[in-house]
Design a protein around this motif. Structure first.
Motif, PDB file in Angstrom:
ATOM      1  N   LYS A   1       0.839  -1.188   0.000  1.00 50.74           N
ATOM      2  CA  LYS A   1       0.000   0.000   0.000  1.00 50.74           C
ATOM      3  C   LYS A   1       0.872   1.234   0.000  1.00 50.74           C
ATOM      4  O   LYS A   1       2.002   1.224   0.485  1.00 50.74           O
ATOM      5  N   GLU A   2       0.319   2.281  -0.546  1.00 52.73           N
ATOM      6  CA  GLU A   2       1.033   3.549  -0.488  1.00 52.73           C
ATOM      7  C   GLU A   2       0.680   4.242   0.823  1.00 52.73           C
ATOM      8  O   GLU A   2      -0.381   4.030   1.379  1.00 52.73           O
ATOM      9  N   ALA A   3       1.559   5.067   1.299  1.00 52.84           N
ATOM     10  CA  ALA A   3       1.337   5.761   2.559  1.00 52.84           C
ATOM     11  C   ALA A   3       0.204   6.767   2.398  1.00 52.84           C
ATOM     12  O   ALA A   3       0.135   7.491   1.413  1.00 52.84           O
ATOM     13  N   GLN A   4      -0.687   6.781   3.370  1.00 54.71           N
ATOM     14  CA  GLN A   4      -1.808   7.720   3.358  1.00 54.71           C
ATOM     15  C   GLN A   4      -1.415   8.948   4.176  1.00 54.71           C
ATOM     16  O   GLN A   4      -0.806   8.820   5.236  1.00 54.71           O
ATOM     17  N   PRO A   5      -1.758  10.106   3.697  1.00 49.55           N
ATOM     18  CA  PRO A   5      -1.437  11.305   4.485  1.00 49.55           C
ATOM     19  C   PRO A   5      -2.273  11.331   5.770  1.00 49.55           C
ATOM     20  O   PRO A   5      -3.416  10.885   5.787  1.00 49.55           O
ATOM     21  N   LEU A   6      -1.672  11.829   6.802  1.00 50.82           N
ATOM     22  CA  LEU A   6      -2.340  11.908   8.096  1.00 50.82           C
ATOM     23  C   LEU A   6      -3.279  13.110   8.096  1.00 50.82           C
ATOM     24  O   LEU A   6      -2.858  14.248   7.907  1.00 50.82           O
ATOM     25  N   ILE A   7      -4.563  12.832   8.281  1.00 51.15           N
ATOM     26  CA  ILE A   7      -5.570  13.897   8.305  1.00 51.15           C
ATOM     27  C   ILE A   7      -6.208  13.893   9.683  1.00 51.15           C
ATOM     28  O   ILE A   7      -6.682  12.854  10.157  1.00 51.15           O
ATOM     29  N   ILE A   8      -6.213  15.039  10.307  1.00 47.55           N
ATOM     30  CA  ILE A   8      -6.814  15.167  11.631  1.00 47.55           C
ATOM     31  C   ILE A   8      -8.162  15.843  11.462  1.00 47.55           C
ATOM     32  O   ILE A   8      -8.260  16.936  10.892  1.00 47.55           O
ATOM     33  N   ALA A   9      -9.211  15.161  11.947  1.00 49.37           N
ATOM     34  CA  ALA A   9     -10.560  15.703  11.826  1.00 49.37           C
ATOM     35  C   ALA A   9     -10.748  16.845  12.811  1.00 49.37           C
ATOM     36  O   ALA A   9     -10.383  16.738  13.981  1.00 49.37           O
ATOM     37  N   LYS A  10     -11.321  17.934  12.324  1.00 44.55           N
ATOM     38  CA  LYS A  10     -11.533  19.097  13.183  1.00 44.55           C
ATOM     39  C   LYS A  10     -12.977  19.171  13.686  1.00 44.55           C
ATOM     40  O   LYS A  10     -13.244  19.798  14.695  1.00 44.55           O
ATOM     41  N   THR A  11     -13.888  18.529  12.959  1.00 49.35           N
ATOM     42  CA  THR A  11     -15.299  18.545  13.348  1.00 49.35           C
ATOM     43  C   THR A  11     -15.819  17.112  13.380  1.00 49.35           C
ATOM     44  O   THR A  11     -15.246  16.229  12.736  1.00 49.35           O
ATOM     45  N   PRO A  12     -16.882  16.859  14.100  1.00 45.71           N
ATOM     46  CA  PRO A  12     -17.460  15.510  14.107  1.00 45.71           C
ATOM     47  C   PRO A  12     -17.930  15.063  12.719  1.00 45.71           C
ATOM     48  O   PRO A  12     -17.796  13.895  12.367  1.00 45.71           O
ATOM     49  N   ALA A  13     -18.419  15.987  11.914  1.00 45.53           N
ATOM     50  CA  ALA A  13     -18.855  15.629  10.564  1.00 45.53           C
ATOM     51  C   ALA A  13     -17.669  15.170   9.727  1.00 45.53           C
ATOM     52  O   ALA A  13     -17.757  14.200   8.967  1.00 45.53           O
ATOM     53  N   GLU A  14     -16.544  15.869   9.877  1.00 48.15           N
ATOM     54  CA  GLU A  14     -15.346  15.490   9.127  1.00 48.15           C
ATOM     55  C   GLU A  14     -14.823  14.136   9.602  1.00 48.15           C
ATOM     56  O   GLU A  14     -14.366  13.316   8.806  1.00 48.15           O
ATOM     57  N   GLU A  15     -14.903  13.892  10.895  1.00 51.43           N
ATOM     58  CA  GLU A  15     -14.479  12.600  11.440  1.00 51.43           C
ATOM     59  C   GLU A  15     -15.337  11.467  10.867  1.00 51.43           C
ATOM     60  O   GLU A  15     -14.821  10.428  10.464  1.00 51.43           O
ATOM     61  N   GLN A  16     -16.628  11.708  10.796  1.00 47.06           N
ATOM     62  CA  GLN A  16     -17.522  10.691  10.236  1.00 47.06           C
ATOM     63  C   GLN A  16     -17.227  10.477   8.748  1.00 47.06           C
ATOM     64  O   GLN A  16     -17.234   9.352   8.256  1.00 47.06           O
ATOM     65  N   ARG A  17     -16.940  11.565   8.033  1.00 47.06           N
ATOM     66  CA  ARG A  17     -16.612  11.455   6.613  1.00 47.06           C
ATOM     67  C   ARG A  17     -15.353  10.625   6.416  1.00 47.06           C
ATOM     68  O   ARG A  17     -15.287   9.766   5.535  1.00 47.06           O
ATOM     69  N   LEU A  18     -14.347  10.856   7.262  1.00 47.00           N
ATOM     70  CA  LEU A  18     -13.102  10.089   7.155  1.00 47.00           C
ATOM     71  C   LEU A  18     -13.339   8.607   7.435  1.00 47.00           C
ATOM     72  O   LEU A  18     -12.778   7.732   6.761  1.00 47.00           O
ATOM     73  N   LYS A  19     -14.182   8.309   8.425  1.00 52.55           N
ATOM     74  CA  LYS A  19     -14.493   6.910   8.725  1.00 52.55           C
ATOM     75  C   LYS A  19     -15.198   6.242   7.553  1.00 52.55           C
ATOM     76  O   LYS A  19     -14.891   5.096   7.205  1.00 52.55           O
ATOM     77  N   LEU A  20     -16.139   6.961   6.948  1.00 57.95           N
ATOM     78  CA  LEU A  20     -16.840   6.405   5.794  1.00 57.95           C
ATOM     79  C   LEU A  20     -15.898   6.182   4.619  1.00 57.95           C
ATOM     80  O   LEU A  20     -15.989   5.165   3.926  1.00 57.95           O
ATOM     81  N   GLU A  21     -14.993   7.124   4.402  1.00 53.75           N
ATOM     82  CA  GLU A  21     -14.027   6.952   3.311  1.00 53.75           C
ATOM     83  C   GLU A  21     -13.153   5.727   3.546  1.00 53.75           C
ATOM     84  O   GLU A  21     -12.865   4.964   2.628  1.00 53.75           O
ATOM     85  N   ARG A  22     -12.731   5.542   4.798  1.00 45.99           N
ATOM     86  CA  ARG A  22     -11.891   4.384   5.111  1.00 45.99           C
ATOM     87  C   ARG A  22     -12.676   3.085   4.897  1.00 45.99           C
ATOM     88  O   ARG A  22     -12.135   2.102   4.397  1.00 45.99           O
ATOM     89  N   LEU A  23     -13.959   3.079   5.274  1.00 46.44           N
ATOM     90  CA  LEU A  23     -14.771   1.886   5.055  1.00 46.44           C
ATOM     91  C   LEU A  23     -15.002   1.616   3.572  1.00 46.44           C
ATOM     92  O   LEU A  23     -15.023   0.466   3.134  1.00 46.44           O
ATOM     93  N   MET A  24     -15.149   2.682   2.787  1.00 51.13           N
ATOM     94  CA  MET A  24     -15.474   2.516   1.375  1.00 51.13           C
ATOM     95  C   MET A  24     -14.246   2.226   0.506  1.00 51.13           C
ATOM     96  O   MET A  24     -14.394   1.930  -0.666  1.00 51.13           O
ATOM     97  N   ARG A  25     -13.048   2.297   1.079  1.00 47.54           N
ATOM     98  CA  ARG A  25     -11.851   1.936   0.305  1.00 47.54           C
ATOM     99  C   ARG A  25     -11.890   0.471  -0.094  1.00 47.54           C
ATOM    100  O   ARG A  25     -11.460   0.107  -1.175  1.00 47.54           O
TER     101      ARG A  25
END
Length: 188
Positions: free
Chosen positions: A17-41
Motif C-alpha cells: 500500500k502507499e502511505a496515506q497522508p495523516l488527516i486530523i478531523a476538526k469537526t465531528p462531521a469530518e471525522e464521520q466522513r473520514l471513517k466512511l471513506e476508510r470503510l469505502m476503500r
C-alpha cells in the motif's frame, strides 16, 4: 525494484500500500466522513457493527441473609458503611423494578394505542370503501339507465323510421305497379 511500490520510501522492502497522508478531523462531521471513506476503500471487507450494550440489571437479593443488620447496641463504626452499601443497593434495585414496571405499562399503553389506531383506520377505510362502492353503483345505474333510454329512443326512432320506410316502400310499390304496365306496353 521499480516494479514494486515502496512504502514510506524504504529501500529493500516492497510495500503493498502507499502511505496515506495523516488527516486530523476538526469537526465531528469530518471525522464521520473520514471513517466512511476508510470503510469505502474496501467495500468487500465487512464493517464492524458493535453489539448493543446490555441493560443494567441489579444484583438479585440474597436468599439467605447471614449478617442481619439492626439498630442494636454494640454495632461498631465499621458496620455503618456496610449497612449504607446494602441500603443503597436495595434502593437501586427497587428503583430499577419501578422503572421496569413503568416501562412495561408504557409499552402496554402504546400497544393498546397502536391497536386502537389500527382499528380506527380500518373503520375509516371500510366506511370510505362503502361510500366508493355506493358511488360506483350509482354511476353504473345511471349509465345503465342512460343506455336503456338511448336504446329505447333508438328503437322508437327505428320503429317510426321503419314504419315511415314501410309506408314509403308501399307507396313506391304502388307507384311501380301502376307504372309497370306502362313500361311493358311501351308507354312512357
Amino acid at each position: 525494484m521499480a516494479a514494486h511500490t515502496q512504502k514510506n520510501n524504504k529501500p529493500g522492502k516492497p510495500g503493498g500500500k502507499e502511505a496515506q497522508p495523516l488527516i486530523i478531523a476538526k469537526t465531528p462531521a469530518e471525522e464521520q466522513r473520514l471513517k466512511l471513506e476508510r470503510l469505502m476503500r474496501n467495500p468487500d471487507k465487512p464493517a464492524p457493527i458493535p453489539e448493543r450494550p446490555k441493560d443494567w440489571n441489579p444484583r438479585a437479593p440474597p436468599e439467605f441473609v447471614r449478617d442481619v443488620m439492626g439498630s442494636s447496641a454494640g454495632a461498631g463504626s465499621g458496620e455503618f458503611h456496610v449497612y449504607r452499601h446494602l441500603r443503597r443497593r436495595e434502593y437501586q434495585r427497587q428503583d430499577f423494578l419501578d422503572k421496569m414496571a413503568d416501562k412495561q405499562n408504557e409499552d402496554l399503553t402504546y400497544l393498546d394505542k397502536v391497536e386502537q389506531n389500527r382499528r380506527d383506520a380500518d373503520e375509516r377505510t371500510a366506511k370510505r370503501r362503502k361510500k366508493r362502492e355506493k358511488l360506483k353503483q350509482k354511476k353504473q345505474q345511471a349509465k345503465k339507465a342512460k343506455m336503456e333510454a338511448k336504446n329505447d329512443k333508438e328503437d322508437d326512432d327505428k320503429s317510426s323510421e321503419s314504419s315511415d320506410e314501410k309506408e314509403d316502400e308501399e307507396e313506391r310499390e304502388a307507384d311501380d305497379d301502376a307504372e309497370a304496365p306502362s313500361f311493358i306496353m311501351g308507354r312512357k
